[in-house]
Design a protein around this motif. Sequence first.
Motif, PDB file in Angstrom:
ATOM      1  N   ASP A 101       0.821  -1.214   0.000  1.00  0.00           N
ATOM      2  CA  ASP A 101       0.000   0.000   0.000  1.00  0.00           C
ATOM      3  C   ASP A 101       0.850   1.259   0.000  1.00  0.00           C
ATOM      4  N   GLN A 102       1.928   1.254   0.787  1.00  0.00           N
ATOM      5  CA  GLN A 102       2.810   2.417   0.824  1.00  0.00           C
ATOM      6  C   GLN A 102       3.469   2.640  -0.531  1.00  0.00           C
ATOM      7  N   GLY A 103       3.898   1.551  -1.160  1.00  0.00           N
ATOM      8  CA  GLY A 103       4.543   1.673  -2.460  1.00  0.00           C
ATOM      9  C   GLY A 103       3.607   2.225  -3.513  1.00  0.00           C
ATOM     10  N   LEU A 104       2.365   1.747  -3.507  1.00  0.00           N
ATOM     11  CA  LEU A 104       1.384   2.275  -4.458  1.00  0.00           C
ATOM     12  C   LEU A 104       1.155   3.767  -4.248  1.00  0.00           C
ATOM     13  N   GLN A 105       1.059   4.167  -3.003  1.00  0.00           N
ATOM     14  CA  GLN A 105       0.861   5.589  -2.714  1.00  0.00           C
ATOM     15  C   GLN A 105       2.002   6.422  -3.275  1.00  0.00           C
ATOM     16  N   GLN A 106       3.233   5.924  -3.134  1.00  0.00           N
ATOM     17  CA  GLN A 106       4.395   6.680  -3.587  1.00  0.00           C
ATOM     18  C   GLN A 106       4.453   6.800  -5.096  1.00  0.00           C
ATOM     19  N   ILE A 107       4.263   5.696  -5.806  1.00  0.00           N
ATOM     20  CA  ILE A 107       4.423   5.766  -7.263  1.00  0.00           C
ATOM     21  C   ILE A 107       3.237   6.446  -7.943  1.00  0.00           C
ATOM     22  N   LEU A 108       2.077   6.497  -7.273  1.00  0.00           N
ATOM     23  CA  LEU A 108       0.915   7.140  -7.873  1.00  0.00           C
ATOM     24  C   LEU A 108       0.717   8.567  -7.386  1.00  0.00           C
ATOM     25  N   ASP A 109       1.507   9.018  -6.425  1.00  0.00           N
ATOM     26  CA  ASP A 109       1.349  10.354  -5.859  1.00  0.00           C
ATOM     27  C   ASP A 109       1.458  11.421  -6.948  1.00  0.00           C
ATOM     28  N   GLY A 110       0.437  12.268  -7.025  1.00  0.00           N
ATOM     29  CA  GLY A 110       0.443  13.360  -7.988  1.00  0.00           C
ATOM     30  C   GLY A 110       0.099  12.967  -9.407  1.00  0.00           C
ATOM     31  N   SER A 111      -0.217  11.690  -9.630  1.00  0.00           N
ATOM     32  CA  SER A 111      -0.494  11.223 -10.995  1.00  0.00           C
ATOM     33  C   SER A 111      -1.943  11.385 -11.399  1.00  0.00           C
ATOM     34  N   GLY A 112      -2.828  11.721 -10.446  1.00  0.00           N
ATOM     35  CA  GLY A 112      -4.240  11.770 -10.753  1.00  0.00           C
ATOM     36  C   GLY A 112      -4.892  10.400 -10.788  1.00  0.00           C
ATOM     37  N   ILE A 113      -4.168   9.377 -10.267  1.00  0.00           N
ATOM     38  CA  ILE A 113      -4.668   8.005 -10.258  1.00  0.00           C
ATOM     39  C   ILE A 113      -4.690   7.519  -8.816  1.00  0.00           C
ATOM     40  N   HIS A 114      -5.720   6.794  -8.446  1.00  0.00           N
ATOM     41  CA  HIS A 114      -5.728   6.148  -7.138  1.00  0.00           C
ATOM     42  C   HIS A 114      -5.995   4.657  -7.333  1.00  0.00           C
ATOM     43  N   SER A 115      -5.652   3.887  -6.319  1.00  0.00           N
ATOM     44  CA  SER A 115      -5.764   2.438  -6.427  1.00  0.00           C
ATOM     45  C   SER A 115      -6.802   1.903  -5.457  1.00  0.00           C
ATOM     46  N   VAL A 116      -7.468   0.834  -5.880  1.00  0.00           N
ATOM     47  CA  VAL A 116      -8.413   0.105  -5.032  1.00  0.00           C
ATOM     48  C   VAL A 116      -7.921  -1.330  -4.969  1.00  0.00           C
ATOM     49  N   ARG A 117      -7.567  -1.804  -3.769  1.00  0.00           N
ATOM     50  CA  ARG A 117      -6.964  -3.117  -3.611  1.00  0.00           C
ATOM     51  C   ARG A 117      -7.917  -4.106  -2.982  1.00  0.00           C
ATOM     52  N   GLU A 678     -10.993  38.981 -22.509  1.00  0.00           N
ATOM     53  CA  GLU A 678     -10.646  38.104 -21.392  1.00  0.00           C
ATOM     54  C   GLU A 678      -9.847  36.913 -21.897  1.00  0.00           C
ATOM     55  N   ILE A 679      -8.817  36.561 -21.137  1.00  0.00           N
ATOM     56  CA  ILE A 679      -7.981  35.400 -21.454  1.00  0.00           C
ATOM     57  C   ILE A 679      -7.976  34.481 -20.243  1.00  0.00           C
ATOM     58  N   ASP A 680      -8.190  33.203 -20.488  1.00  0.00           N
ATOM     59  CA  ASP A 680      -8.255  32.225 -19.396  1.00  0.00           C
ATOM     60  C   ASP A 680      -7.483  30.978 -19.813  1.00  0.00           C
ATOM     61  N   ILE A 681      -6.583  30.506 -18.943  1.00  0.00           N
ATOM     62  CA  ILE A 681      -5.769  29.322 -19.228  1.00  0.00           C
ATOM     63  C   ILE A 681      -5.723  28.442 -17.993  1.00  0.00           C
ATOM     64  N   SER A 682      -5.980  27.162 -18.153  1.00  0.00           N
ATOM     65  CA  SER A 682      -5.721  26.182 -17.095  1.00  0.00           C
ATOM     66  C   SER A 682      -4.873  25.073 -17.710  1.00  0.00           C
ATOM     67  N   TYR A 683      -3.838  24.643 -16.973  1.00  0.00           N
ATOM     68  CA  TYR A 683      -2.817  23.785 -17.562  1.00  0.00           C
ATOM     69  C   TYR A 683      -2.335  22.779 -16.537  1.00  0.00           C
ATOM     70  N   ASP A 684      -2.342  21.509 -16.913  1.00  0.00           N
ATOM     71  CA  ASP A 684      -1.778  20.439 -16.097  1.00  0.00           C
ATOM     72  C   ASP A 684      -0.727  19.732 -16.939  1.00  0.00           C
ATOM     73  N   LEU A 685       0.507  19.755 -16.501  1.00  0.00           N
ATOM     74  CA  LEU A 685       1.595  19.175 -17.274  1.00  0.00           C
ATOM     75  C   LEU A 685       2.238  18.040 -16.493  1.00  0.00           C
ATOM     76  N   ALA A 686       2.095  16.828 -17.016  1.00  0.00           N
ATOM     77  CA  ALA A 686       2.794  15.653 -16.487  1.00  0.00           C
ATOM     78  C   ALA A 686       2.616  15.507 -14.979  1.00  0.00           C
ATOM     79  N   ASP A 687       1.490  16.002 -14.459  1.00  0.00           N
ATOM     80  CA  ASP A 687       1.172  15.869 -13.039  1.00  0.00           C
ATOM     81  C   ASP A 687       2.236  16.480 -12.131  1.00  0.00           C
ATOM     82  N   GLU A 688       3.071  17.335 -12.699  1.00  0.00           N
ATOM     83  CA  GLU A 688       4.049  18.068 -11.891  1.00  0.00           C
ATOM     84  C   GLU A 688       3.661  19.544 -11.808  1.00  0.00           C
TER      85      GLU A 688
END
Length: 818
Positions: A101-117, A678-688
């Motif tokens: 569980d700890q490992g999954l949390q680490q590798i998925l942190d910030g990726s926009g993905i969660h796990s169900v075990r 009006e100018i509006d921008i929202s940007y998500d790049l590589a989950d960083e």
Amino acid sequence: MLYRSTLRSKPHPAHRFSRLALCLQLGCTGLVALPLGYTNTAQAEIAPQSSAALIQFNIPTGPLAEVINRFAADADIFISGRGDLTQGKQSPGLQGQYSVDQGLQQILDGSGIHSVRSGNTVTLKDDEVMTLNPLQVGGKAIAVIGTREHGYTAPESVSATRSYVPLVDIPRSVQVISQQFIQDVNIDRLEDALMYIPGVERANDLGQLEHSVIIRGFSSDGMTFRNGKRQRYGGQIDMSTVERMEVLKGPASVQFGVNSPGGIVNVITKKPLEEAQRSVKVRLDEYGKRELLADITGATNSTGNVMYRLIASSEDSETHRDFAQVKSSTIAPSLRLLISEDTLLDVEYQYQHSERPINQGLPQENFKSFNQIPKNLASANFGERGDVGEYTNKLFDITLQHQLNDNLRAELSYVYVKQDLSTRSTSGWPYYPVDTLEDGGYAAGSLVRETFGYPEKESKSHQMSALLHADIDIGSTNHLITVGIDYSSAEATGKFGWAETHDNTLSFPVFNIFNPIYGQYAGDIEVQSIEDYKTKESGIFINETAYLSDDLIVNLGVRYDRIDEQATEIYPDGSDPYYADDDESDTSWNAGVLYKIIPELSLYSSYSTSFEPNYARPGVEANKNEKGKQWELGIKGDVNGELLYSVVYYDLEKTNVAKTLPDNTTRLVGEQTSKGVEIDISYDLADEWKLLASYAYTKARYSKDPDLEGNKVPGVSPHAAALFVSYSLRNSIPGLSVLGGIKYKGKAPFNDANDFDTKAFTTIDFAMKYRLALPGDDALTIQAGVKNVTDEEGIWTDSWSVNYSNPRTVYVNAGYEF
């Protein structure tokens, strides 16, 4: 289950589930790929890894898909999920000893993905946000699904058409504030989030007692909606109940009836989820803020067809302003029942009690230059101890949705709100910025004040809607059609009056802001009038979004409304009572066309109208409705779901504005215009990197007025901009993010006469957030930051008051998920 889009006949690729396991979809090696949902017998017989057992991992940085497959091999578990979840995403790898569980949390942190075990099987899921589109149009089965909101990008909106349509397909300017953004910016008031939306500015909100903003140069008081229903009465929306916010710019009467031409804000609240989630959070700041939040959701049974959510908050806080405390509590239980594969029921109750200080600001009268405005008074209180608005809101909300067939969905909703309110407020008029004692006047800083309010006021409202959503193919064209009927009735009864001074008179004593002496108003409020206001509104509308080809989209809408308002004021002193009965109707419409030059770039144009009644009052000539109309031209696009942008030009006009003339008659001679970019921008790049940026140029004028023609609208800045950035250090320090925001408000006309301008100011926010993964699915998140880092004193006005921005504030939040 395989889902298709709720929006149109053609499935959206982002909503499809892969039939193959993640590694096969991405061409990975080293693991046997199995169909999703399939578990072979040999695997099922393997004893599950203990959640707490530590495993040594040595997985290098690389594509997230490869890291996941290496992790699955090392942990001897099976991982499956949609193939598109990991596309274009990188992972810092995993080094050291971790449990599964700890490992999954680490590798998925910030990726926009969660796990169900479940035992040795792990399913990867997108961090979807459940919103108001729980039924499928164009498919028989009901699926509780949501929009693909991730980070700061939210690709769909319900506000522009009363049904979910991708933002890039709507020929209107619509901005969405996501849940992730609300959390990162540490938003605890609706207006704080709206300051990042281009064309939206603050108005006097009586010291945070109610919501008040200016959109595209027009006051939008009373234009806040909750799940598509109007917030009729004052009071703050508890942000702990909010999932996202949508801002529809320009006239919105086709969608919601009576409206200001500037636009509306529609708040979408949190709904029950099938997956169990529990969290508690504490919020503190240097001035004495103390707030506790809790949010619990999940399914009540193994089939997942009965879901619940309980949101609770409690606040007992000091503020930066002298003797101004906030006490508030909210409890909001909700239930979602999947009655059958065709029928879904949402039931929600909310109880909110709040005591908030009232602050009216300084009146604009008598200021002749910006230098005369007193400085360093953000913490000053120009009122009295006990100036408080106390209210109790009770809300009941029920929505029933039923899939009639593959192409039709019916929706019935009803909202009941009851508010008990009492207010006591001390404000001044006029204010004397310079010494006039030699002329028999007042010392500099003198403020002539009065205390008034409602010792008691009760308001009730009923709002009902019946909608029919259709998804129809005609030849090679696709048509999304919503037909609806709205009805509402509201009544507010209250007693209004003024308070006696310490010498038991109703005189208006002088108060000096530089040498304040409090306690001048010690008596109870003496009732001067008994008020009763009743309003009934009904409307019928139809809205269609037609996909004439893959590149050409047309939106058409028309609505007819009828409004009846009755007003009664009775005066205990025996004066003749006041009665008014006004019955108005109007037709609104909008039309827009959007052409996709390339998939990532669209050009659009639209025309829309709005109206607001000029309710009956003595001496009004030709009591016609105020009318709004707008032309809008823009470009917008969605690049790989990572970048949403729009550039918009608009030309907005409001006519039949009531104006009181020197002969004490009220004539419909006013006209106000607003033009801007009006100018509006929202940007998500590589989950960083996550970014939200905006800029607005606004030219707001009184284009027709006996006294003010050609003058600029006070408080509206020609130039305003905002930027907020989040950066995740997941490659170096997993779980740590750096957050920063900057807001710029340009100079603005001080008053209607345009005697002078207020000065431009900039505020900067900075914070750091750390999320620590704990055993199981638990996590601890700590966020600490500083708002208004440079302690900039921004001075801003609306049409009648002078207001100060909040001073530098250090805060810390701690949240625990379990």
